[in-house]
Design an enzyme around this catalytic site. Structure first.
Site, PDB file in Angstrom:
ATOM      1  N   LYS A 291       8.062  15.586   5.259  1.00 19.42           N
ATOM      2  CA  LYS A 291       6.945  16.509   4.996  1.00 19.42           C
ATOM      3  C   LYS A 291       6.686  16.685   3.494  1.00 19.42           C
ATOM      4  O   LYS A 291       6.446  15.706   2.800  1.00 19.42           O
ATOM      5  CB  LYS A 291       7.189  17.837   5.704  1.00 19.42           C
TER       6      LYS A 291
ATOM      7  N   LEU B  31      -0.171   2.579   3.459  1.00 14.84           N
ATOM      8  CA  LEU B  31      -1.364   3.370   3.779  1.00 14.84           C
ATOM      9  C   LEU B  31      -1.304   4.829   3.328  1.00 14.84           C
ATOM     10  O   LEU B  31      -2.233   5.597   3.571  1.00 14.84           O
ATOM     11  CB  LEU B  31      -1.678   3.247   5.271  1.00 14.84           C
TER      12      LEU B  31
ATOM     13  N   HIS C 134      -6.690  -4.217  -1.268  1.00 20.67           N
ATOM     14  CA  HIS C 134      -7.589  -3.487  -0.379  1.00 20.67           C
ATOM     15  C   HIS C 134      -8.500  -4.494   0.330  1.00 20.67           C
ATOM     16  O   HIS C 134      -9.026  -5.410  -0.310  1.00 20.67           O
ATOM     17  CB  HIS C 134      -8.420  -2.472  -1.184  1.00 20.67           C
TER      18      HIS C 134
END
Ligand code: GAR
Length: 207
Positions: A62, A87, A106
């Site tokens: 987290k 990502l 990308h």
């Protein structure tokens, strides 16, 4: 040169770098593969090639995720970091710690179809929906923005009438597997000179 490669998924871009190193095309070593997803096949690819694989799960860590990631990267102390289908958008602190040392690939021609929310198949679906006739891929240095850093290389892919988002993804990925190893080779050989937004490529070859 000691490189870290970061990947979230299948890891075919990572594989293209591993293959190029093993073939002697890139003279560097991958000292670690880092993923933010436990199930990322990229981690298996690393293990198969005797490369240390690290997984930091965002879901578990987290708010500590970026702190842990920075301390892992600092302990590995790489000369370069390659985002090969990673990502998660890096924190400003990580980007600042490795200026002009983080490279991202990308799957579109930046500045089209990039930025927050544009990753993986979402990019190819958006390209298809818009109806553009050309797409491609971009390799760039990472700065504090999302997909905004100085562009190193771009390669164009033509879209045909019969193409689907899936076939576009496949064609772009094939090109990525040439462009990414070449960009990493140029970086490793010190042939990329960043001048503001422009990247000068010394001794550029045709792919
Ligand atoms: C590649 O198409 C890469 O350009 C894209 O994820 C895919 C990873 O494929 N990256 C992004 O969308 C970053 N915004 P892979 O897992 O087979 O290497």
């Amino acid at each position: 040169m000691r490189l870290v490669v970061m990947a979230s998924g299948n890891g075919t871009d990572l594989q293209s770098i591993i293959d190029a190193i093993e073939a002697g095309y890139i003279k560097a070593q991958i000292i670690g593969v880092v993923s933010d997803k436990k199930e990322a096949y990229a981690l298996e690819r690393a293990k198969k090639h005797g490369i240390p694989a690290y997984c930091l799960r965002k879901k578990e860590l987290k708010e500590n995720f970026f702190k842990e990631l920075l301390s892992l990267l600092e302990s590995l102390n790489p000369d370069g970091i390659i985002l090969a289908g990673f990502l998660t958008i890096l924190s400003e602190e990580i980007v600042e710690r490795f200026p002009n040392k983080i490279i991202n690939i990308h799957p579109s021609l930046i500045p089209a179809f990039c930025g927050k929310g544009f990753y993986g198949m979402r990019v190819h679906q958006a390209v298809y929906d818009y109806g553009v006739k050309y797409t491609g891929c971009t390799v760039h240095f990472v700065d504090k923005g999302t997909d905004t850093g100085p562009i190193i290389l771009q390669e164009v892919v033509k879209i045909e009438e019969h193409d689907t988002p899936e076939s576009i993804a496949k064609k772009v990925l094939e090109v990525e597997h040439k462009v990414l190893p070449y960009a990493v080779k140029l970086f490793v050989e010190g042939k990329l000179k960043v001048e503001g937004r422009r990247v000068k490529v010394l001794d550029k070859e045709d792919l």
